[in-house]
Write a protein that holds these residues in place. Structure first.
Motif, short mmCIF file in Angstrom:
data_model
loop_
_atom_site.label_atom_id
_atom_site.label_comp_id
_atom_site.label_asym_id
_atom_site.label_seq_id
_atom_site.Cartn_x
_atom_site.Cartn_y
_atom_site.Cartn_z
N ALA A 30 -46.51 -14.19 12.51
CA ALA A 30 -47.02 -12.65 12.48
C ALA A 30 -46.01 -11.80 11.46
O ALA A 30 -46.70 -11.30 10.67
CB ALA A 30 -46.89 -11.83 13.63
N ILE A 31 -44.80 -12.17 11.74
CA ILE A 31 -43.78 -11.33 10.89
C ILE A 31 -43.85 -12.01 9.25
O ILE A 31 -43.91 -11.10 8.55
CB ILE A 31 -42.29 -11.65 11.17
CG1 ILE A 31 -42.10 -11.01 12.47
CG2 ILE A 31 -41.66 -10.94 10.21
CD1 ILE A 31 -40.73 -11.39 13.39
N ASN A 32 -44.26 -13.11 9.32
CA ASN A 32 -44.34 -13.66 7.89
C ASN A 32 -45.48 -13.30 7.08
O ASN A 32 -45.65 -13.00 6.01
CB ASN A 32 -44.25 -15.18 7.77
CG ASN A 32 -42.91 -15.74 7.73
OD1 ASN A 32 -41.84 -15.18 7.14
ND2 ASN A 32 -42.38 -16.77 8.46
N GLN A 33 -46.70 -13.09 7.95
CA GLN A 33 -48.00 -12.49 7.63
C GLN A 33 -47.80 -10.99 6.92
O GLN A 33 -48.36 -10.66 5.90
CB GLN A 33 -49.03 -12.62 8.56
CG GLN A 33 -50.42 -12.29 8.12
CD GLN A 33 -51.39 -12.51 9.12
OE1 GLN A 33 -51.24 -13.13 10.35
NE2 GLN A 33 -52.81 -12.17 8.97
N GLU A 34 -47.10 -10.35 7.83
CA GLU A 34 -46.73 -8.75 7.45
C GLU A 34 -45.83 -8.84 6.12
O GLU A 34 -46.28 -8.22 5.32
CB GLU A 34 -46.15 -8.14 8.41
CG GLU A 34 -45.85 -6.66 8.31
CD GLU A 34 -44.96 -6.11 9.32
OE1 GLU A 34 -44.69 -4.86 9.23
OE2 GLU A 34 -44.69 -6.80 10.43
N ARG A 35 -44.96 -9.82 5.84
CA ARG A 35 -44.10 -9.81 4.86
C ARG A 35 -44.97 -10.12 3.60
O ARG A 35 -44.72 -9.58 2.50
CB ARG A 35 -42.91 -10.77 4.95
CG ARG A 35 -41.99 -10.79 3.99
CD ARG A 35 -40.67 -11.72 4.27
NE ARG A 35 -39.65 -11.88 3.41
CZ ARG A 35 -39.66 -12.20 2.17
NH1 ARG A 35 -40.71 -12.68 1.81
NH2 ARG A 35 -38.49 -12.25 1.53
N GLU A 92 -47.68 -9.63 3.21
CA GLU A 92 -48.80 -8.35 2.55
C GLU A 92 -47.81 -7.68 1.79
O GLU A 92 -48.27 -7.29 0.67
CB GLU A 92 -49.36 -7.63 3.84
CG GLU A 92 -50.49 -8.60 4.54
CD GLU A 92 -51.00 -8.08 5.97
OE1 GLU A 92 -50.50 -6.70 6.31
OE2 GLU A 92 -51.97 -8.44 6.47
N TYR A 93 -46.79 -7.38 2.19
CA TYR A 93 -45.82 -6.38 1.41
C TYR A 93 -45.54 -7.17 0.07
O TYR A 93 -45.04 -6.26 -0.84
CB TYR A 93 -44.76 -6.01 2.47
CG TYR A 93 -44.63 -5.13 3.52
CD1 TYR A 93 -45.46 -4.11 3.41
CD2 TYR A 93 -44.06 -5.69 4.83
CE1 TYR A 93 -45.73 -3.36 4.63
CE2 TYR A 93 -44.19 -4.81 5.82
CZ TYR A 93 -45.02 -3.60 5.83
OH TYR A 93 -45.36 -3.01 6.75
N THR A 97 -41.39 -0.52 -0.68
CA THR A 97 -41.72 -1.66 -0.41
C THR A 97 -40.45 -2.96 -0.22
O THR A 97 -40.71 -3.63 0.91
CB THR A 97 -42.53 -2.41 -1.47
OG1 THR A 97 -43.80 -1.47 -1.80
CG2 THR A 97 -43.60 -3.72 -0.97
N LYS A 144 -39.26 -2.44 3.40
CA LYS A 144 -40.17 -3.04 4.27
C LYS A 144 -39.90 -4.58 4.41
O LYS A 144 -39.88 -5.34 5.44
CB LYS A 144 -41.60 -2.68 4.00
CG LYS A 144 -41.80 -1.57 4.23
CD LYS A 144 -43.17 -1.15 4.06
CE LYS A 144 -43.40 0.63 3.96
NZ LYS A 144 -44.91 0.92 3.44
N CYS A 149 -38.51 -6.97 7.47
CA CYS A 149 -39.19 -8.22 7.82
C CYS A 149 -38.09 -9.27 8.00
O CYS A 149 -38.12 -10.08 8.98
CB CYS A 149 -40.33 -8.66 7.16
SG CYS A 149 -41.96 -7.38 7.32
#
Length: 642
Positions: free
Chosen positions: A97-102, A104-105, A225, A228, A232
């Protein structure tokens, strides 16, 4: 020494294999063999095929373990296999989940970076860029032009074109800018700029304000960015660090469980009327096999069969060396040549003693020897360098021979020589004349070692029931009698004693050589094979004669090879004499201690390396080649011992 091995066949219900591996086999070192290959005589055997369910979870845990700090590498915590799997999967879910958010950033950062780089050369344009991109009646082109062509553009054709070029930025190679023209002349203007190598750049409609304002805003967006993404990364690191002990415990459990499960690769299955059984085959040391049998004696679901006669097996037992701690580093030299076969003699102690003794003889100096002892011991203790331990033990003999030679860091007047000075000690021999004593002693010692290695060869040949190796080849009883008689005659002659009778010499010299020459037919006769001589007899005797001549040359060359022991003892003394001369220590004045120190370091390093290699050469070519084959295979435990 080589540990005695026992071959075990272990069987039980197929569904019980994990319990047996985890509860029993993981406590012992067992070298597993492929059961299908070993039990070819058993009917209806099939491979044990099952996919390892822990492989993917172990791979994830290995990836998590790599993210841990370097100083976090051990734990005493224990986790069950269920807790380990749950931990890994929960952690993987959170990190995904964290890697998916990362991700996107990162995609966002890539877009901002692209826009940032595209607008950067046009920051000199003081006009709203989005307005320019909306022009309908004027045509515009963003781009860059090589500097030399820009100068030509201004000088020759710019005044004749119905266009305006707005210069924004330049460097050593290019000029960036934008040109404007009316729609009706766009083709001619484009062609003119193209002839000047103008490279058009396309800006997307994603900027607000002037290029400077857009550039500043994009810089802020990039900074935000990056923050962010860093947040992450910190979340990931926190997740890993907070569970570091659990991750290591899970890794240990999954790694052991995966290895235990992989035992199935070497297992076979057989079916009875009611149930399927697994079969595992492998080697244990005699001591561990006894302990294993006692432990499983009361287990109704486990059966173990012990093979007492190893000669009936398809493969030779693996070799596991067991030597005293002081000699263990020398196993490195043995393994470099090849592990001894199971029925062969382990030469580790022989190598340790002869290597250290010969090294000390060739490199005799009390001071430098003590440096090797201390330096090697420290390197072995703190860096675990095996070669350092070998040098430390060899340094002990260097120190002893330094006392015999009376040498201390090259000075030969500090301590008295208990034996002789290698450079000056001379011996007078009959018909030869005066010869350096250490050369004479080196050859005598070499003769003794050659005789001793022949005895070792005979012992190994008897163990393996090798008739030719026992009686007829150049290192067998025949070779021992011939070379032993030759050595005795040489010693009697050189010491001025009366030689034995001619008849005895004929028996001791000629008969062993005839046996060596006829080793192949004699071996065939002893074994009862016919014909005794294959092929033409004339050709055989001619070939055997030249082979015998080669054997005699090898005896001579092997014996003379030991002269290097004396040569290096003399050269060491000579090199240190040069160092003392350069330091002015022989002129009676005050010596230059800097020269003495660096000279000792140089001689110790260079000659120590050369002597170490030369002694190893003597071990391999003059000794090992006589009695040792090194065709064994290493004992490799399949499981980690708990």
């Amino acid at each position: 020494m080589i540990e005695k091995m026992k071959f075990l066949s272990i069987t039980g219900p197929k569904s019980d294999i994990d319990r047996v591996v985890n509860e029993y086999l993981s406590k012992y070192e067992i070298h597993l063999e492929n059961a299908l290959a070993e039990l070819k005589s058993v009917q209806d055997l099939t491979p044990y095929i099952q996919i390892n369910p822990y492989k993917e979870d172990l791979k994830l845990t290995e990836n998590f373990k790599k993210l841990l700090p370097e100083d976090t590498n051990a734990t005493d915590k224990k986790l069950s296999i269920e807790d380990s799997v749950n931990l890994v999967r929960d952690l993987d879910k959170n990190l995904n989940a964290i890697n998916q958010e990362r991700a996107e950033y990162e995609a966002q950062r890539s877009r901002y970076q692209e826009l940032y780089e595209k607008i950067e050369p046009f920051m000199g344009l003081e006009y709203d860029i989005s307005t320019i991109l909306q022009f309908k009646h004027l045509k515009f082109r963003f781009g860059k032009i090589p500097k030399e062509y820009y100068n030509k553009l201004k000088s020759y054709i710019y005044n004749d074109m119905e266009s305006v070029f707005y210069r924004c930025h330049s460097d050593d190679q290019y000029v960036w800018g934008i040109y404007f023209c009316v729609r009706e002349h766009v083709s001619r203007v484009d062609a003119a700029f193209a002839s000047m190598h103008f490279e058009r750049l396309f800006l997307p409609d994603a900027y607000e304000g002037t290029p400077m304002e857009a550039h500043t805003k994009l810089a802020d967006e990039l900074k935000g960015t990056n923050q962010k993404i860093a947040a992450c990364d910190k979340k990931i690191q926190d997740q890993i660090s907070d569970r570091s002990e659990d991750i290591l415990a899970a890794y240990n459990r999954l790694s052991a469980q995966s290895e235990n499960f992989d035992v199935r690769k070497l297992a076979a299955c057989t079916n009875s009327k009611h149930e399927t059984f697994y079969i595992l085959c492998g080697w244990m040391t005699e001591k561990e096999s006894s302990a294993f049998q006692k432990e499983i004696a009361d287990d109704p679901n486990l059966f173990c069969f012990l093979e007492d006669d190893n000669s009936t097996l398809l493969v030779q037992p693996p070799t596991k060396l067991k030597n005293p701690k002081i000699f263990k580093p020398f196993e490195m030299f043995v393994k470099m040549y090849g592990l001894p076969g199971y029925n062969e003699m382990d030469p580790t102690i022989f190598v340790a003693l002869t290597y250290s003794f010969i090294f000390g003889c060739m490199f005799g100096d009390v001071g430098q020897g003590l440096c090797l002892v201390v330096g090697g011991a420290l390197l072995y203790k703190f860096k675990n360098i095996t070669l350092a331990a070998i040098m430390s033990l060899a340094g002990i003999f260097s120190t002893i021979f330094g006392v015999f030679y009376g040498s201390f860091f090259g000075f030969e007047n500090v301590i008295p020589a208990l034996w002789l000075k290698p450079k000056t000690a001379m011996t007078t021999l009959p018909f030869i004349g005066t010869m350096n004593t250490v050369f004479v002693v080196a050859i005598a010692f070499g003769m003794f070692l050659i005789l001793f290695t022949m005895i070792l060869h005979i012992i190994n040949a008897v163990r393996t029931h090798d008739v030719e190796g026992t009686y007829f080849d150049q290192n067998s009883i025949s070779g021992l009698v011939f070379y032993g008689a030759l050595t005795t005659v040489v010693f009697l002659y050189m010491s001025g004693h009366t030689l034995p009778a001619t008849a005895i010499l004929v028996v001791m010299f000629v008969i062993p050589l005839i046996l060596i020459m006829l080793k192949e037919p004699l071996t065939r006769l002893v074994k009862g094979r016919n014909p005794a001589i294959e092929g033409g007899k004339g050709m055989y005797f001619m070939q055997s004669f030249f082979e015998l001549f080669e054997v005699l040359l090898s005896y001579l060359s092997n014996t003379l090879s030991f002269v290097r022991m004396g040569a290096f003892a003399v050269s060491h003394a000579a090199m240190m004499e040069v160092v003392l001369m350069l330091a002015g220590a022989e002129s009676g004045g005050s010596p230059n201690w800097i020269v003495i120190v660096f000279g000792n370091v140089f001689v110790c390093a260079m000659e120590g390396l050369i002597v170490g290699i030369q002694v190893l050469r003597l071990e391999y070519y003059e000794m090992f080649s006589r009695f040792y084959t090194g065709n064994g295979r290493e004992f490799k435990p399949f499981l980690k011992k708990n």
